[in-house]
Design an enzyme around this catalytic site. Structure first.
Site, short mmCIF file in Angstrom:
data_model
loop_
_atom_site.label_atom_id
_atom_site.label_comp_id
_atom_site.label_asym_id
_atom_site.label_seq_id
_atom_site.Cartn_x
_atom_site.Cartn_y
_atom_site.Cartn_z
N LEU A 57 0.83 -1.20 0.00
CA LEU A 57 0.00 0.00 0.00
C LEU A 57 0.87 1.25 0.00
O LEU A 57 1.80 1.37 0.81
CB LEU A 57 -0.92 0.00 1.21
N LYS A 58 0.56 2.16 -0.91
CA LYS A 58 1.32 3.41 -1.04
C LYS A 58 0.73 4.46 -0.08
O LYS A 58 -0.44 4.84 -0.21
CB LYS A 58 1.27 3.92 -2.48
#
Length: 368
Positions: free
Chosen positions: A140-141
């Site tokens: 997840l960014k």
């Protein structure tokens, strides 16, 4: 996509290449699988890369399948599309994840940009998307803000892979590295495995150098001074960051985690905003080669790989000069102030891109 020469050169230096900006057609045409076979080791989605294929009709079949269901809006349509893309890509690159013992082979997904200033909202969205995609090689960014740092500690503690994005500052990088270490330490104290969680810290190289150029031009600095700094400040910053990275992972604190199977939080060099010029791109690729780092390339640069022929790792060369360059620049520009402004601007740019994407989806929805 071809160009095995660059991929081989970088892998020999211990560096992974991730593609920033993939969408469904790369999967359906087989290009993605061919690139993985050549040595591509990761994928990053972004809001901008999805907009044009949606407008062009590449996702029309998906729209027809879901658009008339109740309670469907632009955001839910976006998530339906991107989650499918993430799952398909994660399946294709899962073998890399397994072969590298969970250190590579990730697909990267953005959180909704509006949660970047809310710790609890970041945690809620991260857990929801993590469960929705359902693949262990998802990452997840999450942008590096004051609000997200506590969330990053918690997410690592929860065994969720995190790509900490929009790094522009050495100070913030140190905070991000601390958050990762702290999350792993809590995870280990709970008696859980630390070997299956991974993280990268992404330094936006091109954005920093572009802003430095603007600042020097605005300040009316003489040409010789501009030429000294232009295209070199971000590389100097990267070398200093990499030096700190090495000191962390040679420490006794890290060794106790490494003994339990923990993975270093690698630095990722994001050069996707570099102007499309062979010399400049070659300059950055050459200068940012380093063991246990990641290089993010655009599809266009990836397609042109055979144009680039780096020779040997450069991140550990000239570190003292890099420190001196940054010290000299501080006499003209406050790098921390600049980093704060860049973070704010890039967060706004991300929000704008997200809203533009949702607008494109809504227009498409109404056409059915």
């Amino acid at each position: 996509m071809n160009g095995v020469n660059l991929l081989k050169s970088l892998r020999q230096q211990g560096q992974s290449v991730w593609l920033d900006g993939f969408e469904r057609s790369l999967i359906l045409t087989g290009q993605l699988q061919r690139s993985i076979d050549l040595g591509l080791r990761g994928l990053l989605s972004n809001f901008t890369c999805l907009e044009q294929p949606i407008r062009a009709g590449s996702y029309d079949r998906d729209f027809r399948a879901i658009v008339h269901q109740p309670d469907i809006n632009a955001r839910s349509l976006y998530e339906y599309l991107i989650i499918q893309d993430m799952q398909l890509a994660a399946d294709l690159i899962k073998a890399v994840h397994s072969q590298t013992h969970a250190s590579d082979g990730f697909v990267n997904l953005d959180l909704p940009p509006q949660v970047a200033f809310d710790t609890q909202a970041t945690l809620t969205e991260a857990h929801r998307l993590w469960q929705s995609v359902g693949w262990s090689n998802l990452m997840l960014k999450i942008p590096a803000t004051a609000a997200t740092l506590p969330a990053i500690v918690q997410l690592i503690q929860d065994g969720i892979n995190v790509n900490v994005t929009l790094l522009f500052s050495q100070v913030v990088y140190e905070q991000v590295a601390e958050a990762y270490l702290r999350g792993l330490e809590i995870l280990s104290m709970q008696g859980k495995s630390v070997s299956e969680v991974a993280s990268v810290a992404s330094f936006s190289v091109g954005h920093l150098d572009a802003e430095i150029a603007t600042q020097l031009q605005t300040a009316g600095q003489e040409r010789v001074l501009r030429e000294l700094f232009l295209g070199n400040v971000a590389i100097a910053q990267a070398k200093v960051m990499y030096q700190h990275y090495q000191s962390i992972y040679q420490s006794d604190r890290w060794q106790s985690l490494a003994h339990l199977g923990a993975q270093p939080q690698r630095l990722l060099w994001d050069i996707t905003s570099i102007e499309n010029d062979h010399f400049r791109t070659q300059h950055y690729i050459q200068s940012l080669m380093g063991e246990s780092t990641v290089l993010a390339l655009t599809p266009q640069i990836f397609q042109e790989q055979k144009l680039y022929s780096p020779s040997e790792a450069d991140l550990t060369v000239g570190v003292d000069v890099a420190h001196q360059m940054l010290n000299n620049l501080e006499q003209l520009i406050s790098l921390e102030t600049l980093a704060d402004r860049l973070l704010t601007e890039e967060l706004q740019r991300s929000q704008d891109a997200y809203q533009q994407l949702l607008s494109a989806i809504e227009q498409k929805r109404q056409s059915f």
